[in-house]
Design a protein around this motif. Structure first.
Motif, PDB file in Angstrom:
ATOM      1  N   GLY A  45       0.788  -1.217   0.000  1.00  0.00           N
ATOM      2  CA  GLY A  45       0.000   0.000   0.000  1.00  0.00           C
ATOM      3  C   GLY A  45       0.819   1.265   0.000  1.00  0.00           C
ATOM      4  O   GLY A  45       0.274   2.362   0.158  1.00  0.00           O
ATOM      5  N   ALA A  46       2.148   1.150  -0.180  1.00  0.00           N
ATOM      6  CA  ALA A  46       3.032   2.308  -0.050  1.00  0.00           C
ATOM      7  C   ALA A  46       3.191   3.106  -1.332  1.00  0.00           C
ATOM      8  O   ALA A  46       3.807   4.171  -1.323  1.00  0.00           O
ATOM      9  CB  ALA A  46       4.407   1.857   0.450  1.00  0.00           C
ATOM     10  N   GLY A  47       2.665   2.597  -2.446  1.00  0.00           N
ATOM     11  CA  GLY A  47       2.751   3.340  -3.695  1.00  0.00           C
ATOM     12  C   GLY A  47       3.990   3.072  -4.523  1.00  0.00           C
ATOM     13  O   GLY A  47       4.202   3.720  -5.548  1.00  0.00           O
ATOM     14  N   ARG A  61       0.533   9.021  -3.042  1.00  0.00           N
ATOM     15  CA  ARG A  61       1.382   7.919  -2.568  1.00  0.00           C
ATOM     16  C   ARG A  61       2.596   7.741  -3.477  1.00  0.00           C
ATOM     17  O   ARG A  61       2.472   7.680  -4.689  1.00  0.00           O
ATOM     18  CB  ARG A  61       0.589   6.620  -2.540  1.00  0.00           C
ATOM     19  N   GLY A  62       3.767   7.640  -2.859  1.00  0.00           N
ATOM     20  CA  GLY A  62       4.983   7.452  -3.639  1.00  0.00           C
ATOM     21  C   GLY A  62       5.599   8.746  -4.108  1.00  0.00           C
ATOM     22  O   GLY A  62       6.723   8.748  -4.615  1.00  0.00           O
ATOM     23  N   VAL A 117       8.011  11.466  -0.900  1.00  0.00           N
ATOM     24  CA  VAL A 117       7.053  11.821   0.146  1.00  0.00           C
ATOM     25  C   VAL A 117       5.790  12.402  -0.487  1.00  0.00           C
ATOM     26  O   VAL A 117       5.863  13.227  -1.400  1.00  0.00           O
ATOM     27  CB  VAL A 117       7.672  12.804   1.153  1.00  0.00           C
ATOM     28  N   ALA A 118       4.647  12.000   0.040  1.00  0.00           N
ATOM     29  CA  ALA A 118       3.365  12.335  -0.578  1.00  0.00           C
ATOM     30  C   ALA A 118       2.997  13.805  -0.445  1.00  0.00           C
ATOM     31  O   ALA A 118       3.320  14.471   0.542  1.00  0.00           O
ATOM     32  CB  ALA A 118       2.256  11.488   0.026  1.00  0.00           C
ATOM     33  N   CYS A 119       2.294  14.282  -1.454  1.00  0.00           N
ATOM     34  CA  CYS A 119       1.627  15.581  -1.446  1.00  0.00           C
ATOM     35  C   CYS A 119       0.125  15.311  -1.578  1.00  0.00           C
ATOM     36  O   CYS A 119      -0.292  14.257  -2.040  1.00  0.00           O
ATOM     37  CB  CYS A 119       2.070  16.447  -2.613  1.00  0.00           C
ATOM     38  N   PRO A 152       4.456   6.316   6.812  1.00  0.00           N
ATOM     39  CA  PRO A 152       3.175   5.936   7.424  1.00  0.00           C
ATOM     40  C   PRO A 152       2.031   6.061   6.430  1.00  0.00           C
ATOM     41  O   PRO A 152       2.193   6.589   5.326  1.00  0.00           O
ATOM     42  CB  PRO A 152       3.025   6.943   8.557  1.00  0.00           C
ATOM     43  N   ARG A 153       0.857   5.580   6.818  1.00  0.00           N
ATOM     44  CA  ARG A 153      -0.338   5.778   5.974  1.00  0.00           C
ATOM     45  C   ARG A 153      -0.637   7.254   5.885  1.00  0.00           C
ATOM     46  O   ARG A 153      -0.877   7.921   6.882  1.00  0.00           O
ATOM     47  CB  ARG A 153      -1.531   5.039   6.587  1.00  0.00           C
ATOM     48  N   ILE A 154      -0.610   7.791   4.679  1.00  0.00           N
ATOM     49  CA  ILE A 154      -0.726   9.236   4.517  1.00  0.00           C
ATOM     50  C   ILE A 154      -2.022   9.652   3.840  1.00  0.00           C
ATOM     51  O   ILE A 154      -2.274  10.830   3.660  1.00  0.00           O
ATOM     52  CB  ILE A 154       0.485   9.802   3.730  1.00  0.00           C
ATOM     53  N   CYS A 155      -2.838   8.689   3.423  1.00  0.00           N
ATOM     54  CA  CYS A 155      -4.092   9.057   2.778  1.00  0.00           C
ATOM     55  C   CYS A 155      -5.098   7.917   2.966  1.00  0.00           C
ATOM     56  O   CYS A 155      -4.787   6.913   3.584  1.00  0.00           O
ATOM     57  CB  CYS A 155      -3.901   9.365   1.300  1.00  0.00           C
TER      58      CYS A 155
END
Length: 381
Positions: free
Chosen positions: A55-57, A267-268, A312-314, A378-381
């Protein structure tokens, strides 16, 4: 020479260096050939059970999507693996997308799971070139979740929908036993209207195109990491979650027919988007590290954690590939919008080596930027 012109000049020179090199050193040639062979292999999932990395992208997510979901559901609308499906419905062209949100914590500086869900779906439609219209909202609630918190979530969703000019018109609610969820999960789906000609997609990048990001990257992911309280780091950061449909409309209006593709860098992060473009278009993406906008607090936190900001996610930034001839016009259009003030030209599209992202580092070297491996975030979305 302006910053944009300087970035363009070095990027074009680096592209020419790779394209005009008749014979690569033997070791470099072998490495690139191995990478190419690995990428041409049929995707497989070697693990017997799902891991957090799926699930990390990154690479594990890509393998899961291609080896399981794409193999099961394969059809022409799904195969491009864009942020949404584009199809005809009578005389209209529509875009459809869906996403689920499992962020932890639910409430964080700059937003919460509610506005994140609305903005994320709006953005997926927008980068398809669609004008977002209607959303659905599905809730999975854990027994014991405070009704007051649920009201905060739905209130923020209503505010975000109004700001984006969309309506939440249908939904669903399920409740699971205590301990079976992290309080609240949200799924949103959305439909939008494509009222401009042309097709956008990651397979459309061409040599000579410009690569642009709409603002500083990595803010949402770092904000979530710090909000979890597991790190003894303090920083004045808030999530960049925002609806991008207005920004996208400004870009498309300023550069009609010259935008190849757009993606919101969730993600990613930006690195994943660039790899998807390089792979789908069979091109090289050449990026200058120093041209990528990163706020000082984000860069500092990433250095302490050993994380590259590119991964890192936006939640309020997009990556756009445009015809190189309109790069200045594209930047001007983005910078004229409040959500694009920090837009930057970060690189160019080349021919060689196809399918790879090359980064010119601040030390003057060049390295390959591959898909994310493992689950460092971590889970970001």
């Amino acid at each position: 020479m302006t910053g944009a012109e300087g970035t363009a000049a070095w990027a074009e020179a680096l592209v020419r260096e790779h394209e005009n090199r008749a014979v690569r050193p033997g070791r470099e040639e072998q490495v690139l050939e191995r990478i190419d062979r690995a990428r041409r292999r049929k995707a497989t999932v070697r693990e017997e059970h799902i891991t957090m990395a799926h699930g990390a992208g990154g690479k594990a997510t890509q393998s899961l999507i291609e080896a399981v979901f794409l193999e099961s559901f394969r059809n022409p609308l799904l195969e491009p693996l864009e942020d949404g499906a584009v199809f005809d419905a009578g005389t209209q062209r529509l875009a459809l997308t869906t996403d689920s949100y499992v962020v932890s914590p639910l409430f964080f500086p700059g937003g919460n799971i509610g506005d994140l869900a609305v903005n994320g779906t709006v953005n997926d439609l927008a980068v398809c070139g669609a004008r977002p219209l209607y959303l659905s909202a599905g809730f999975i609630l854990e027994e014991g979740f405070p009704v007051g918190d649920l009201r905060r979530v739905t209130a923020s969703m209503a505010e975000a929908a109004e700001a984006a000019g969309v309506r939440i018109v249908t939904g669903d609610t399920k409740v699971v036993q205590r301990g079976k969820a992290d309080g609240c999960y949200v799924n949103t789906a959305g439909v939008g209207l494509l009222d401009r000609p042309g097709v956008l997609g990651v397979a459309g990048a061409r040599p000579g195109d410009a690569v642009i990001v709409s603002g500083p990257v990595g803010e949402h992911g770092v904000t979530i990491m710090l909000a979890r309280g597991e790190l003894d780091i303090e920083a004045d950061l808030v999530s960049d979650t925002a609806p991008l449909n207005g920004l996208v409309a400004a870009l498309l209006d300023a550069c009609p027919g010259a935008v190849r593709c757009m993606r919101d860098a969730t993600r990613g992060g930006v690195a994943t988007i660039l790899n998807e473009i390089a792979r789908a278009s069979g091109v090289a993406v050449v990026v200058e590290e120093d041209a990528v906008p990163v706020r000082r607090a984000v860069r500092g936190a990433c250095e302490l954690l050993g994380i590259d900001p590119l991964y890192v996610a936006c939640e309020g930034r997009l990556v756009a590939v445009v015809d190189g001839a309109v790069a200045d016009a594209a930047l001007a259009a983005l910078r004229a919008h409040p959500l694009g003030e920090g837009a930057a030209l970060v690189g160019r599209i080349g021919q060689d080596p196809p399918g790879l992202v090359l980064l010119k580092t601040g030390f003057g070297g060049t390295r390959i930027v591959d898909l994310l491996v493992g689950d460092p975030l971590p889970r970001i979305c």
